[in-house]
Design an enzyme around this catalytic site. Structure first.
Site, PDB file in Angstrom:
ATOM      1  N   SER A 180       0.825  -1.211   0.000  1.00  0.00           N
ATOM      2  CA  SER A 180       0.000   0.000   0.000  1.00  0.00           C
ATOM      3  C   SER A 180       0.859   1.261   0.000  1.00  0.00           C
ATOM      4  O   SER A 180       1.996   1.254   0.477  1.00  0.00           O
ATOM      5  CB  SER A 180      -0.881   0.047   1.246  1.00  0.00           C
ATOM      6  OG  SER A 180      -1.683  -1.093   1.328  1.00  0.00           O
TER       7      SER A 180
HETATM    8  N1  SAH Z   1       0.384  -5.403   4.425  1.00  0.00           N
HETATM    9  C1  SAH Z   1       0.918  -5.710   3.112  1.00  0.00           C
HETATM   10  C2  SAH Z   1      -0.086  -5.457   2.037  1.00  0.00           C
HETATM   11  C3  SAH Z   1      -0.111  -6.568   1.044  1.00  0.00           C
HETATM   12  S1  SAH Z   1      -1.526  -6.597  -0.022  1.00  0.00           S
HETATM   13  C4  SAH Z   1       2.219  -4.961   2.882  1.00  0.00           C
HETATM   14  O1  SAH Z   1       2.553  -4.083   3.707  1.00  0.00           O
HETATM   15  O2  SAH Z   1       2.915  -5.250   1.924  1.00  0.00           O
HETATM   16  C5  SAH Z   1      -2.630  -7.655   0.863  1.00  0.00           C
HETATM   17  C6  SAH Z   1      -2.159  -9.052   1.138  1.00  0.00           C
HETATM   18  O3  SAH Z   1      -3.280  -9.771   1.671  1.00  0.00           O
HETATM   19  C7  SAH Z   1      -1.689  -9.839  -0.077  1.00  0.00           C
HETATM   20  O4  SAH Z   1      -0.378 -10.278   0.152  1.00  0.00           O
HETATM   21  C8  SAH Z   1      -2.674 -11.015  -0.154  1.00  0.00           C
HETATM   22  O5  SAH Z   1      -2.083 -12.226  -0.581  1.00  0.00           O
HETATM   23  C9  SAH Z   1      -3.139 -11.107   1.289  1.00  0.00           C
HETATM   24  N2  SAH Z   1      -4.416 -11.801   1.478  1.00  0.00           N
HETATM   25  C10 SAH Z   1      -5.544 -11.748   0.731  1.00  0.00           C
HETATM   26  N3  SAH Z   1      -6.501 -12.540   1.254  1.00  0.00           N
HETATM   27  C11 SAH Z   1      -5.961 -13.129   2.357  1.00  0.00           C
HETATM   28  C12 SAH Z   1      -6.435 -14.066   3.321  1.00  0.00           C
HETATM   29  N4  SAH Z   1      -7.658 -14.585   3.272  1.00  0.00           N
HETATM   30  N5  SAH Z   1      -5.606 -14.423   4.319  1.00  0.00           N
HETATM   31  C13 SAH Z   1      -4.348 -13.925   4.406  1.00  0.00           C
HETATM   32  N6  SAH Z   1      -3.839 -13.059   3.533  1.00  0.00           N
HETATM   33  C14 SAH Z   1      -4.633 -12.653   2.514  1.00  0.00           C
END
Ligand code: SAH
Length: 210
Positions: free
Chosen positions: A60
């Site tokens: 993000s």
């Molecule tokens: N906090 C992260 C943002 C990554 S984007 C950062 O700082 O880089 C959101 C993430 O949520 C992705 O990596 C995606 O794979 C994960 N995600 C989506 N659905 C999910 C679920 N049900 N359980 C765990 N992770 C999930």
């Protein structure tokens, strides 16, 4: 320009955008965001934009990381925090410097493996990572006094609400094509929901990917 000076500029922009929590600004000033990106993307680490981390997922933009962290900590310091969606591990690293203990779940294993290496490299040891479906929360580690989701469900999963301690706060984007950032607070008689602003996150998907 050194990355510290670049981060100082980043913090200046966050202040202009309305971030006021000095604890949040300080950890964003000192945390090396470029270490959470692949080499080809690292030179863009301090731009105010979301960036690809592979597997169609994104880190993000700094404003959103700061805003969500500020909303999570708005009622005071937190002890136990769950993050859904570890992704690159950057938001995890920010949280780990502001709360006692972080549990973070990620459904895509290769992302989790890299996030783990980066957090180790930064010697952030108060983090437990798990390859799991975060729609189920983290049974056994809760209740949490804060939960943050960095992926958006259409509707808030019941398990996340259940794993929130009394007085606990959940910060989560909710919706499909059109999403709102919400803060849900567990009160004595149910949940209080505040809608903060329009956002755009990757979807929260059920299940895990090897
Ligand atoms: N906090 C992260 C943002 C990554 S984007 C950062 O700082 O880089 C959101 C993430 O949520 C992705 O990596 C995606 O794979 C994960 N995600 C989506 N659905 C999910 C679920 N049900 N359980 C765990 N992770 C999930």
């Amino acid at each position: 320009m050194t990355s510290l000076r670049t981060r100082e500029r980043l913090v200046g922009r966050l202040v202009e955008q309305g971030i006021t929590d000095s604890r949040v600004l300080e950890v964003m000033r000192t945390t090396p965001r470029h270490l959470f990106l692949d080499e080809a993307m690292a030179h863009r680490a301090y731009e105010d934009t979301s960036l690809p981390i592979g597997f169609q997922q994104t880190l993000s933009r700094p404003y959103i990381v700061a805003r969500m962290t500020e909303l999570l900590l708005a009622a005071g310091p937190l002890s136990r925090v769950l993050e859904v969606g570890s992704g690159s591990g950057y938001q995890t690293a920010i949280l780990a410097q502001l709360v006692d203990q972080v549990w973070s779940v990620e459904r895509i294993r290769p992302l989790l493996t890299k996030a783990r290496q980066r957090l180790r490299q930064l010697r952030l040891r108060n983090v437990d990572l798990r390859h799991a479906d975060g729609t189920m929360g983290w049974e056994g580690a809760g209740p949490f006094d804060g939960i943050i989701s960095t992926a958006a469900p259409e509707h808030i999963p019941e398990e996340l609400l259940q794993q929130l301690a009394p007085g606990g706060r959940l910060v989560i984007p909710v919706g499909g094509d059109s999403q709102q950032l919400q803060v849900v607070i567990r009160g004595d008689e149910g949940f209080d929901v505040q809608v903060i602003e329009a956002v755009h996150f990757v979807p929260l998907r059920p299940g895990t990917v090897k």
